[in-house]
Design an enzyme around this catalytic site. Structure first.
Site, mmCIF file in Angstrom:
data_model
loop_
_atom_site.group_PDB
_atom_site.id
_atom_site.type_symbol
_atom_site.label_atom_id
_atom_site.label_comp_id
_atom_site.label_asym_id
_atom_site.label_seq_id
_atom_site.Cartn_x
_atom_site.Cartn_y
_atom_site.Cartn_z
ATOM 1 N N ASN A 12 19.356 6.843 -25.012
ATOM 2 C CA ASN A 12 18.162 6.759 -24.160
ATOM 3 C C ASN A 12 18.598 7.079 -22.735
ATOM 4 O O ASN A 12 19.238 6.264 -22.082
ATOM 5 C CB ASN A 12 17.584 5.340 -24.243
ATOM 6 N N LYS A 14 16.779 7.431 -20.184
ATOM 7 C CA LYS A 14 15.894 6.838 -19.161
ATOM 8 C C LYS A 14 15.505 7.905 -18.127
ATOM 9 O O LYS A 14 15.347 9.065 -18.467
ATOM 10 C CB LYS A 14 16.562 5.627 -18.510
ATOM 11 N N GLU A 168 16.953 -5.251 -28.715
ATOM 12 C CA GLU A 168 17.622 -5.115 -27.424
ATOM 13 C C GLU A 168 17.374 -6.366 -26.584
ATOM 14 O O GLU A 168 16.301 -6.491 -25.961
ATOM 15 C CB GLU A 168 17.064 -3.910 -26.665
ATOM 16 N N SER A 213 24.139 -2.625 -23.551
ATOM 17 C CA SER A 213 25.536 -2.505 -23.116
ATOM 18 C C SER A 213 26.492 -2.098 -24.230
ATOM 19 O O SER A 213 27.647 -2.546 -24.261
ATOM 20 C CB SER A 213 25.999 -3.801 -22.437
#
Ligand code: PEP
Length: 250
Positions: A12, A14, A168, A213
């Site tokens: 991802n 972002k 998540e 993470s």
């Protein structure tokens, strides 16, 4: 990776990436060949790059997805993009309900469910994100939150082909913190239970990704946890070498 479900490593990006990022994506494509035997690879760049990445990826071992979509296929929704538009560009999957969208745009479970249905309407796979905040975890509400989000965000038509769930923990995203593997195992087992209770045999095959993470140094340990069928990777997916190293951990 202990389960029979084929792993999926999703990046991802972002709100990161410019046209000059194509070189990084090309490096991912170049390195993905040997990893394809172990896992499916998917990169979700910003909407501005989905078309170019998908065109470059054609015939390769990295699929391309998007990070959000509007529930409607078209219409008077200035600035929004539909699942059909992403399909038209060559996307195969769309992330919906990421915690950053829940927080920044006030997205509710009901809206996320509509978005997941829009993804299916376009013939793509919805990656539905769930996860608790630090406060919710500290209050012992992790499983309750996941249960509520799953109930509200998932539609009855969910199958292993059209749905991926990403667990998540919000406090683990972009912080360098991760839950213990025992905590990840507990939550993923719980999610699997919810999915199989509701979707029976299909629920047993839906991929459940861990996100928060993930990096090359912890990927193998996390991917070895029962019912972890891959990862949703933010920061570390921006670098081809890190993203490929994470996939190698499957
Ligand atoms: C994410 O944005 O979905 C994510 C997991 O980010 P990071 O890997 O940077 O924590």
């Amino acid at each position: 990776m202990t389960d029979a479900v084929r792993p999926l490593i999703t990046g991802n990006w972002k709100m990161n990436g410019l046209t000059s990022s194509m070189a990084e994506f090309e490096a991912m494509l170049a390195g993905a060949g040997p990893l394809a035997a172990k896992a499916d690879l998917l990169v979700c760049p910003p909407a501005t790059l989905v078309g170019a990445f998908a065109a470059k990826a054609r015939g390769g071992k990295v699929a391309v997805g998007a990070q959000d979509c509007h529930p409607k296929p078209s219409g008077a929704h200035t600035g929004d993009l539909s699942a059909e538009m992403f399909k038209d560009l060559g996307a195969t999957a769309i992330i919906v309900g990421h915690s950053e969208r829940r927080a920044d745009h006030g997205e509710t479970d009901a809206l996320i469910r509509q978005k997941a249905e829009a993804v299916w309407r376009a013939g793509l796979t919805a990656i539905v994100c769930i996860g608790e905040t630090r406060e919710q975890r500290d209050a012992g509400k992790t499983l309750d939150i996941c249960s509520t989000q799953l109930k509200g965000s998932l539609s009855d038509g969910s199958t292993a082909a059209n749905l991926v769930v990403a667990y998540e923990p919000v406090w683990a995203i972009g912080t360098g913190l991760t839950p213990t593997t025992a905590d990840v195992e507990e939550v993923h087992r719980f999610i699997r239970g919810v999915l199989t209770e509701r979707f029976k045999a299909e629920g047993a095959k839906v991929r459940i990704l861990y996100g928060g993470s993930v990096k090359p140094s912890n990927a193998a340990e996390l991917m070895a946890v029962a019912n972890v069928n891959g990862a949703l990777v933010g920061g570390a997916s921006l670098k081809a070498s890190d993203f490929l190293a994470i996939a190698a951990g499957c």
